[in-house]
Design a protein around this motif. Sequence first.
Motif, mmCIF file in Angstrom:
data_model
loop_
_atom_site.group_PDB
_atom_site.id
_atom_site.type_symbol
_atom_site.label_atom_id
_atom_site.label_comp_id
_atom_site.label_asym_id
_atom_site.label_seq_id
_atom_site.Cartn_x
_atom_site.Cartn_y
_atom_site.Cartn_z
ATOM 1 N N UNK A 232 0.875 -1.157 -0.020
ATOM 2 C CA UNK A 232 0.023 0.060 -0.074
ATOM 3 C C UNK A 232 0.782 1.195 -0.133
ATOM 4 N N UNK A 233 0.392 2.168 -0.787
ATOM 5 C CA UNK A 233 1.319 3.470 -0.872
ATOM 6 C C UNK A 233 0.523 4.694 -0.966
ATOM 7 N N UNK A 234 0.485 5.504 0.091
ATOM 8 C CA UNK A 234 -0.178 6.606 0.374
ATOM 9 C C UNK A 234 0.764 7.791 0.928
ATOM 10 N N UNK A 235 0.833 8.895 -0.133
ATOM 11 C CA UNK A 235 1.663 10.057 0.199
ATOM 12 C C UNK A 235 3.267 9.457 0.366
ATOM 13 N N UNK A 236 3.910 10.069 1.235
ATOM 14 C CA UNK A 236 5.350 9.516 1.555
ATOM 15 C C UNK A 236 5.340 8.353 2.499
ATOM 16 N N UNK A 237 4.135 7.575 2.635
ATOM 17 C CA UNK A 237 4.032 6.429 3.571
ATOM 18 C C UNK A 237 3.659 5.202 2.995
ATOM 19 N N UNK A 238 3.789 4.071 3.335
ATOM 20 C CA UNK A 238 3.083 2.913 2.916
ATOM 21 C C UNK A 238 3.164 1.711 3.927
ATOM 22 N N UNK A 239 2.848 0.525 3.365
ATOM 23 C CA UNK A 239 3.019 -0.472 4.173
ATOM 24 C C UNK A 239 3.037 -1.992 3.319
ATOM 25 N N UNK A 240 3.434 -2.831 4.010
ATOM 26 C CA UNK A 240 3.759 -4.439 3.120
ATOM 27 C C UNK A 240 3.082 -5.045 4.222
ATOM 28 N N UNK A 258 6.309 -1.070 7.597
ATOM 29 C CA UNK A 258 5.797 0.447 7.629
ATOM 30 C C UNK A 258 6.634 1.324 7.123
ATOM 31 N N UNK A 259 6.707 1.721 5.794
ATOM 32 C CA UNK A 259 7.825 2.473 5.491
ATOM 33 C C UNK A 259 7.246 2.978 3.916
ATOM 34 N N UNK A 260 8.071 3.986 3.587
ATOM 35 C CA UNK A 260 7.746 4.360 2.128
ATOM 36 C C UNK A 260 8.167 3.311 1.343
ATOM 37 N N UNK A 261 7.276 3.012 0.414
ATOM 38 C CA UNK A 261 7.250 1.799 -0.556
ATOM 39 C C UNK A 261 7.528 2.240 -1.982
ATOM 40 N N UNK A 262 8.394 1.843 -2.549
ATOM 41 C CA UNK A 262 8.525 2.247 -4.137
ATOM 42 C C UNK A 262 8.033 1.154 -4.988
ATOM 43 N N UNK A 276 12.441 3.629 0.324
ATOM 44 C CA UNK A 276 13.222 4.939 -0.081
ATOM 45 C C UNK A 276 14.676 4.728 -0.183
ATOM 46 N N UNK A 277 15.074 4.016 1.023
ATOM 47 C CA UNK A 277 16.627 3.979 1.086
ATOM 48 C C UNK A 277 16.815 2.489 1.843
ATOM 49 N N UNK A 278 16.201 1.613 1.630
ATOM 50 C CA UNK A 278 16.281 0.135 2.014
ATOM 51 C C UNK A 278 15.597 -0.798 1.270
#
Length: 825
Positions: A232-240, A258-262, A276-278
């Motif tokens: 799930x991606x919402x704004x600058x957040x996200x979840x798997x 629970x992180x920003x997902x690309x 973002x960086x992981x």
Amino acid sequence: MKRILINICLCAVLSLSAFGEQWRLHPTFSGDVERVIDTPEHVYLLSNNQYHYPWTVDNARRTMSLFRYEKDGEELVWLNRQNKLSGTVLQAAEYNPDKKYLLVAYDNGNIDLLHDNGDVTNIPGFMLADARYSKNVNAIGFNPSENMVLVATDFGYISIDDDKGEVLFTRELSRSFNGIASLGDRLVLADSEGLYAGLISDRSFTSFEKINGYRDVERVVRLGDNRIIVSQIYGWGGEVRALTLDAAGALTDKLLINYYIKSLELNRAGVTVSGYDEIWDIDKDLNMSHYPKYDEDKDTKLASWDQKTCYVARGVDGICIRRLGEDGAWTLVNEGIVPNASNAYKCDNMVYHPSYGMLVRNHGISQTFVSQDVNTPDYISSLKGLEWSPMSPAFRYPSPMFEQWNPKGIAVDPRNPDHVYSGSVLHGLMRLDLANPSNSLRLSRDNDPGKIGDRLVVVQPAFKEFEASCPFSAPAFDDYGNLWATWWDFDLWKGGQDCAEIWYWTPEDRLASQDAASYKPMKRIKLPGAGASNYSVIVPLHGASSRNILMYISGGWESCPIFIDHKGTLDNQNDDERTNIQHLIDQDGSEVDFAYILSVFEDASTGLVWLGLDKGVVNFRPADIIRTGGRVNRIKVSRNDGTNLADYLLDGVWINCITSDPSGRKWFGTNGGGIVVTSSDGTEVLRTYTSSGSELPDDAVYGICYNPDNNSMMISTDKGLAELYLSTATSSGSKSNAVAYPNPVRPDYFGYVTIEGLADNALVKIVDAGGGLIKEVGFAAGGEARWDVTNLNSKRVPGGVYYVMASGSPDGDSFSAVAKILVVN
């Protein structure tokens, strides 16, 4: 079922070759990568051809190109209907690791299974289904144990048997879904509002239950028989999250990240998640490992099948390859692999440049592209020989300084050909320096975001009501080297006052203007009483008796041309003569019915001006239309049915563009009827090209331009660029008895190309479109020579057009082109 469409396409190409015509489709790479899909043998790159705006008219549908990287090579190859596939423009793609194929869904509902061994299975059932169903494919899921493919659509979903190659059933659920996966006998569907579970046998969406805790679902991926992974991606957040079906038939939910997902993509053991960086690897038992990204790869999408080698989408730099060492450090394997592709997609702006080759540019706002809330970037590319090069600093060096959304026109400065001009509704007039982009100059509003350094010239204060506008038309040069463009004052227009102006820049003032400090102002000619719009056009005429005449078209409803004769005395506007045309009257005295003038072409060989209308085409001589106040000629085409009856040329057809080839034939690009080619005077229709009867990508044609480097017509359509190579006989009247076959050379052909009809003992060689030597074939024996489709290094040549050069005698003193060979890879 084996794919049959490629055979149909091959027959079409071969039939065209009988007329000496060959096609080449050109890919687009905008740098906007949608997916990277890593598989055991290949890496697939799905790239958006243009920005996707679902709420607009012009860019509502997602259009993507598919590139494939061979892991034992170093080239991104574009897959399209001229080599492996049944189509060119994609809606979605997904890899099935159990059955080792990539499912490719096209914009018309057609589906291919591209197997790892190179075989292609076509499944046309959805494309051929009831016309009331939308053909949009939004997501794809697999159930290998049942040989089942699940395809999420705008109306529900369909099920396909990938062994039989047929549609099993259709579920009309009256909802659009963007995610789909099976869990045993359960089905999980995702839309913009959440996640839902039901039985595959359920025929109504009311039987599905909403699963709490899900929103903004981006991807749903099956991980074994009883588990799915959801991002799930919402704004600058996200979840798997993981959703598991237990032995009792209950669904359990677990938050994993629970992180920003690309991005989230399959790997050999589970899935790879790019933050973002992981980077995280999650296996089928939900064991997780993670490691940091390399600094330059932050905020990127990536994929890794073996969980050690990452293929990273780096925007305009294509993909880079990194390998993770045992010490946790990254090694750069390849810093960037970029497709040989145009950056522009839909191009109503095209021109040939003697130094840079064919220049193409993204479209601006016009009667054809009406959406003003779509920001189409100023991407301009050049084709020289067979190589595309990005020429726009907005592509290579994104910066507000170079922003010019919705560009209009490509005007090459005759006094400095490195300078190319374009207009824009939003960002004024841009001078792009092709040799040194940092020296580019922009004329715009005082609140333009490109206020960097001394490269912005403020030519107007911001409007009160439409602050983001600085409406310049596509510019054009006259025979004296003056640059012309239209401009209109939005505030005056809102107040019901005269607002239309024509601006011009003399060559002396233009060349002296190197930066904002040295800017020599453009001069203005006001047009009292004239209409104005974002679609206004200025055409400096070039005929021997018309060189002082400007044709202004406001672009408004039923607006006829205005002619301004400046007498060659630009500094003295008092002697200008203006003729307002109120109606277009044909040679029979009837008023021409039209709503808009869409295109203008001045034929230098005849002095005639052709107007493309929304309901046909007319032409006129400038002196005659001025003298008569609107008399034009509607071309009549004989029916050739034994009667004396004739029809008006392209009557009722929307004409986007008009041009001429070296033989004088006229080429008309329509907005849904393909291309119509006529005799030079338009009285005889010679050829018609449509997407169903040729390699033309789409029947909406926005631009056509002759390319003398390749003796071809560059064609821009709603589904990208194509090039039609003209025969030597067609273009120059010369003929050759030489014949080359097979021609085209298809990707799966690895034998010799035979060239017959040569002079005995003639020396034969192969050259590319730029004249570069590809291969010395040797002497023709008995009038015949053979080429193995390789270059001087014995490697297969890239796709493109190659010329057979033959000498008139064995000494090889003089060579001439005797045949062309199209190689498709």
